[in-house]
Write an enzyme that holds these catalytic residues in place. Structure first.
Site, PDB file in Angstrom:
ATOM      1  N   GLY A   1      -6.181   2.715  -2.776  1.00  0.00           N
ATOM      2  CA  GLY A   1      -5.690   4.071  -2.982  1.00  0.00           C
ATOM      3  C   GLY A   1      -5.767   4.488  -4.436  1.00  0.00           C
ATOM      4  N   ASP A   2      -5.429   3.572  -5.326  1.00  0.00           N
ATOM      5  CA  ASP A   2      -5.517   3.868  -6.760  1.00  0.00           C
ATOM      6  C   ASP A   2      -6.973   4.083  -7.164  1.00  0.00           C
ATOM      7  OD1 ASP A   2      -2.774   3.250  -6.681  1.00  0.00           O
ATOM      8  OD2 ASP A   2      -3.191   1.144  -7.107  1.00  0.00           O
TER       9      ASP A   2
END
Length: 403
Positions: free
Chosen positions: A316-317
């Site tokens: 996600g990052d």
């Protein structure tokens, strides 16, 4: 690397960094921790040894952006311990500016242990000083197909209560430093760490002259909002922060877990304020809502490539870093989404939080593929390390990389 300044809990900001250049693209503010990953599959109770790494939503984004050629700065606090030294050294080694990271002699650097597998969504089991993580349920972040059958949930145990980063506050982190880039990237983790952190994030997202573009990744951590001493309701806090931001990332099932909101359109209805809203839809892809001058939305969906997932943590990052990279470059929204997918694919095909993204040239060539060719892409471990002549990507309809 020069020693970090030590900072007493109530002594304000670090000394000796007033001459730091402020011409950075993105400032990422939040806690990073030393991670311990089992040397073999199994429960934490059964694993005999662990490999050390680093992890933290905001620093992961900073590292991804720096590796993509952008000027990124990470602002945080660490303890005056070996773990803090290791964190700052490793993050700086990726090209991230760490000049505003403070060292606290009274509080430790956070650490955590995890096994492989998907992180939990919703209810969690307490197993240590903090609960097992209810991380952003969309850790695939639009770049991985849902596993068949579903992978077992990971054990994630944090030792971060009372950490140096949890003491971040407006008194210790001046607004002018957090606002020193073109973009300020925050997540929903920081306001959950403490009341002081929550006050800091609210101040940094308040609209005022000089505020940069504020990027906010929901990153809902159920365990951090279930503390008995937490007087505020996490979903309401996160909703307010998201509505005050310019660019928001949220997982589709994450929004359902925190707000009970289902589907991209309903999420946009709940968050009409951000200029850009990116809804990550797991293995399907991601949908972006970008406000036009007339107030209506341009809606763009980009499917995710196929990925042979090694570990979902950090994807996600990486997706956020890819999308932000495209934003900084002024690329069309569809290309920003594809860059997000490629960065996420790099993270998904390594065991740790940080993958090595493809070169900008290689990423641009992949992003430029037509829809049919993009739909045939498949990535496996090591794909970013393989040679890729420009003519190969221009002429090959299908790119399959695996062990």
């Amino acid at each position: 690397m020069s020693p970090l300044p030590s900072v007493e809990a109530a002594d304000g900001v670090a000394d000796g960094v007033d001459d730091v250049a402020d011409d950075v693209d993105v400032v990422c503010l939040g806690e990073s921790m030393v991670t311990f990953v089992p040397s073999r599959p199994g429960r934490l109770a059964d694993v005999p040894s662990f490999a050390r790494g680093i992890g933290g939503a905001e620093s992961n984004v900073a590292c991804g952006l720096a590796r993509a050629g952008h000027r990124a700065r990470w602002i945080s606090r660490v303890g005056t311990d070996g773990f803090g030294e290791h964190l700052v050294r490793e993050i700086a080694a990726t090209g991230v500016d760490t000049a505003y990271v403070q060292r606290d002699p009274h509080r430790p650097t956070g650490i955590y242990f995890r096994t492989a597998g998907e992180r939990a969504v919703g209810s969690e089991v307490v197993d240590g000083p903090e609960a097992v993580d209810g991380s952003g349920p969309d850790d695939g972040n639009g770049a991985a197909e849902p596993p068949e059958p579903p992978e077992p949930l990971a054990e994630v145990v944090y030792y971060r209560a009372g950490s140096a980063a949890a003491a971040m506050s407006p008194a210790l982190i001046p607004r002018e430093r957090a606002w020193s880039g073109r973009v300020l990237h925050l997540t929903g983790i920081t306001p959950a760490l403490s009341a002081d952190c929550r006050t800091l994030v609210r101040e940094l997202t308040a609209r005022a002259p000089g505020r940069p573009l504020v990027s906010f990744d929901l990153n809902y951590r159920v365990s951090l909002w279930q503390r008995e001493d937490d007087a505020e309701h996490g979903p309401a806090v996160l909703l307010g922060l998201a509505r005050g931001s310019d660019l928001v990332f949220v997982g589709e099932d994450e929004a359902e877990a925190v707000w009970g909101t289902r589907g991209p359109a309903a999420i946009r209805a709940a968050l009409p304020e951000p200029e850009t809203l990116v809804v990550k839809q797991g293995g399907a892809g991601a949908t972006a809502y970008a406000r036009r001058p007339d107030g209506t939305d341009a809606v763009t969906f980009e499917p995710a490539p196929h990925v042979d997932v090694v570990a979902p943590v950090g994807a996600g990052d990486a997706f956020a870093a890819g999308f932000l990279s495209g934003t900084l470059r002024g690329l069309p929204v569809a290309e920003r989404l594809r860059h997000g997918h490629l960065m996420a694919a790099a993270a998904l095909t390594v065991p740790g939080d940080l993958g090595t993204p493809p070169s900008r040239e290689r990423a641009d060539q992949l992003v430029a593929l037509d829809a049919a060719r993009w739909g045939t892409l498949r990535f496996g471990p090591g794909w970013t390390d393989l040679p890729a002549p420009a003519e190969k990507w221009a002429e090959t309809a299908a790119v399959e990389v695996s062990d």
